[in-house]
Motif scaffolding. Structure first.
Motif, PDB file in Angstrom:
ATOM      1  N   ILE A 182      -3.343  43.082  46.122  1.00 41.58           N
ATOM      2  CA  ILE A 182      -2.075  42.374  46.548  1.00 41.58           C
ATOM      3  C   ILE A 182      -2.644  40.934  46.200  1.00 41.58           C
ATOM      4  O   ILE A 182      -3.621  40.377  46.770  1.00 41.58           O
ATOM      5  CB  ILE A 182      -1.637  42.364  47.788  1.00 41.58           C
ATOM      6  CG1 ILE A 182      -1.094  43.868  47.949  1.00 41.58           C
ATOM      7  CG2 ILE A 182      -0.290  41.546  47.870  1.00 41.58           C
ATOM      8  CD1 ILE A 182      -0.643  44.156  49.355  1.00 41.58           C
ATOM      9  N   ASP A 183      -2.205  40.032  45.023  1.00 42.47           N
ATOM     10  CA  ASP A 183      -2.482  38.982  44.917  1.00 42.47           C
ATOM     11  C   ASP A 183      -1.898  37.957  45.916  1.00 42.47           C
ATOM     12  O   ASP A 183      -1.249  38.079  46.860  1.00 42.47           O
ATOM     13  CB  ASP A 183      -2.094  38.501  43.508  1.00 42.47           C
ATOM     14  CG  ASP A 183      -0.487  38.405  43.393  1.00 42.47           C
ATOM     15  OD1 ASP A 183       0.063  37.686  43.755  1.00 42.47           O
ATOM     16  OD2 ASP A 183      -0.333  39.416  42.484  1.00 42.47           O
ATOM     17  N   ALA A 184      -2.856  36.599  45.880  1.00 44.54           N
ATOM     18  CA  ALA A 184      -2.250  35.530  46.971  1.00 44.54           C
ATOM     19  C   ALA A 184      -0.832  35.411  46.819  1.00 44.54           C
ATOM     20  O   ALA A 184      -0.175  34.980  47.792  1.00 44.54           O
ATOM     21  CB  ALA A 184      -3.158  34.493  46.810  1.00 44.54           C
ATOM     22  N   LEU A 185      -0.245  35.279  45.690  1.00 42.40           N
ATOM     23  CA  LEU A 185       1.266  34.941  45.754  1.00 42.40           C
ATOM     24  C   LEU A 185       2.197  35.969  46.406  1.00 42.40           C
ATOM     25  O   LEU A 185       3.119  35.552  46.912  1.00 42.40           O
ATOM     26  CB  LEU A 185       1.605  34.642  44.149  1.00 42.40           C
ATOM     27  CG  LEU A 185       1.165  33.575  43.615  1.00 42.40           C
ATOM     28  CD1 LEU A 185       1.316  33.566  42.067  1.00 42.40           C
ATOM     29  CD2 LEU A 185       1.498  32.292  44.328  1.00 42.40           C
ATOM     30  N   ARG A 186       1.783  37.118  46.382  1.00 45.35           N
ATOM     31  CA  ARG A 186       2.641  38.158  47.124  1.00 45.35           C
ATOM     32  C   ARG A 186       2.230  38.435  48.410  1.00 45.35           C
ATOM     33  O   ARG A 186       2.873  39.472  49.001  1.00 45.35           O
ATOM     34  CB  ARG A 186       2.635  39.460  46.052  1.00 45.35           C
ATOM     35  CG  ARG A 186       3.256  39.265  44.610  1.00 45.35           C
ATOM     36  CD  ARG A 186       3.022  40.717  43.908  1.00 45.35           C
ATOM     37  NE  ARG A 186       4.067  40.704  42.678  1.00 45.35           N
ATOM     38  CZ  ARG A 186       3.553  40.116  41.529  1.00 45.35           C
ATOM     39  NH1 ARG A 186       2.527  39.708  41.714  1.00 45.35           N
ATOM     40  NH2 ARG A 186       4.538  40.097  40.569  1.00 45.35           N
ATOM     41  N   MET A 187       1.000  38.183  48.996  1.00 45.42           N
ATOM     42  CA  MET A 187       0.325  38.504  49.954  1.00 45.42           C
ATOM     43  C   MET A 187       1.200  38.177  51.574  1.00 45.42           C
ATOM     44  O   MET A 187       1.516  39.213  52.126  1.00 45.42           O
ATOM     45  CB  MET A 187      -0.902  37.841  50.309  1.00 45.42           C
ATOM     46  CG  MET A 187      -1.598  38.299  51.749  1.00 45.42           C
ATOM     47  SD  MET A 187      -1.714  40.373  51.936  1.00 45.42           S
ATOM     48  CE  MET A 187      -3.261  40.272  50.584  1.00 45.42           C
ATOM     49  N   ASP A 188       2.024  37.180  51.400  1.00 45.42           N
ATOM     50  CA  ASP A 188       2.848  36.888  52.419  1.00 45.42           C
ATOM     51  C   ASP A 188       3.862  38.062  52.890  1.00 45.42           C
ATOM     52  O   ASP A 188       4.204  38.092  53.941  1.00 45.42           O
ATOM     53  CB  ASP A 188       3.705  35.428  52.331  1.00 45.42           C
ATOM     54  CG  ASP A 188       2.512  34.527  52.569  1.00 45.42           C
ATOM     55  OD1 ASP A 188       1.447  34.513  53.083  1.00 45.42           O
ATOM     56  OD2 ASP A 188       3.046  33.068  52.200  1.00 45.42           O
ATOM     57  N   LYS A 189       4.553  38.576  51.557  1.00 42.54           N
ATOM     58  CA  LYS A 189       5.620  39.263  51.680  1.00 42.54           C
ATOM     59  C   LYS A 189       4.967  40.663  52.640  1.00 42.54           C
ATOM     60  O   LYS A 189       5.973  41.394  53.153  1.00 42.54           O
ATOM     61  CB  LYS A 189       6.516  39.617  50.830  1.00 42.54           C
ATOM     62  CG  LYS A 189       5.926  40.023  49.626  1.00 42.54           C
ATOM     63  CD  LYS A 189       6.723  39.889  48.256  1.00 42.54           C
ATOM     64  CE  LYS A 189       6.096  40.560  46.880  1.00 42.54           C
ATOM     65  NZ  LYS A 189       7.073  40.291  45.743  1.00 42.54           N
ATOM     66  N   PHE A 190       3.791  41.093  52.122  1.00 45.01           N
ATOM     67  CA  PHE A 190       3.388  42.254  52.343  1.00 45.01           C
ATOM     68  C   PHE A 190       2.690  42.035  53.767  1.00 45.01           C
ATOM     69  O   PHE A 190       2.852  43.031  54.732  1.00 45.01           O
ATOM     70  CB  PHE A 190       2.309  42.955  51.740  1.00 45.01           C
ATOM     71  CG  PHE A 190       2.884  43.513  50.396  1.00 45.01           C
ATOM     72  CD1 PHE A 190       3.430  44.766  50.423  1.00 45.01           C
ATOM     73  CD2 PHE A 190       2.867  42.656  49.116  1.00 45.01           C
ATOM     74  CE1 PHE A 190       3.860  45.358  49.542  1.00 45.01           C
ATOM     75  CE2 PHE A 190       3.495  43.277  48.116  1.00 45.01           C
ATOM     76  CZ  PHE A 190       4.065  44.802  48.279  1.00 45.01           C
TER      77      PHE A 190
END
Length: 249
Positions: free
Chosen positions: A103-111
């Protein structure tokens, strides 16, 4: 639903992972109907479903859409038959562990949010009937011990471990009764067993330290009826205000 359109089939999984929001929404509604009416699933079937759901979240690209989807995915346990809840949760955690490092940094928040919502939804589900379903509780805690809070499996990303530890007490707090007498029905010691085992058995010192910090949370002392020092109580209030913090990878 035809054989080629079953939720475990490739066409259906592609619909969940579609770049088109309407296609993903329709696929999720189809899945909701399927889950509510199905009596049993194999582990492989659930892992395939969660692969599709993982990419459904992956493709979600707007903040409100992401939050709504996380809520909807966490709500899936409410429509499952009771005997399917723990296997479904097991597949969720195994999927998160498998995919976490990618999971990349841009998508981490939603996970991070999805994991938080799933832990919260699970506590809510287990708390029904004043925590009387001891067997369901035991099975879910075993899932935590085997995957996100595993002390022995070095393949589990520490980022996932740390996040679960960060939010563990926060999400328990949301279902903790305010009345002291009602707290007596909460099997707090048992609920903390995965964290306790991690603090004792992890071969990694930073993991043991982080688990111990979770166990030293002043809110746990308060729930046990122990005296909390005034300055510690103030720190606990700051922690409560910062409830939306999603943890570190």
């Amino acid at each position: 639903m035809t054989d080629v359109d079953t939720p475990q089939s490739s066409p259906f999984l592609r619909q969940l992972a579609s770049s088109d929001l309407e296609t993903r929404t329709e696929a999720l509604e189809t899945l909701r109907i399927y889950l509510s009416g199905h009596s049993s699933f194999t582990s492989l079937e659930l892992l395939k479903l969660w692969k599709g759901l993982y990419y459904c979240m992956w493709m979600s690209d707007k903040a409100l859409t992401q939050q709504r989807l996380a809520t909807e995915l966490a709500g899936l346990i409410e429509i499952l038959r009771a005997e399917n809840v723990t296997p479904f949760l097991d597949a969720f955690w195994k999927t998160m562990a498998r995919e976490w490092s990618g999971i990349d940094a841009l998508r981490m928040d939603k996970f991070l949010r999805l994991v938080r919502f799933y832990l919260r939804a699970t506590w809510v589900w287990l708390a029904r009937g004043e925590w009387k379903d001891a067997e369901a509780r035991k099975r879910f805690l075993e899932v935590l011990e085997e995957t996100p809070l595993s002390a022995k499996d070095m393949k589990i990303p520490n980022g996932l471990r740390y996040h679960v530890l960060d939010i563990y007490v926060d999400e328990l707090e949301k279902i903790m009764p305010e009345e002291e007498e009602k707290r007596e029905s909460v099997p707090l010691q048992q609920l903390l067993e995965p964290v306790t085992k991690l603090a004792k058995q992890s071969p990694t010192k930073p993991v043991r330290k982080r688990a111990q910090e979770t166990l030293n949370d002043d809110r746990l002392k308060e729930w046990r009826g122990e005296v909390v020092e005034p300055e510690k109580e103030a720190e606990a209030q700051v922690s409560k205000i910062d409830d939306d913090f999603e943890g570190f990878d």
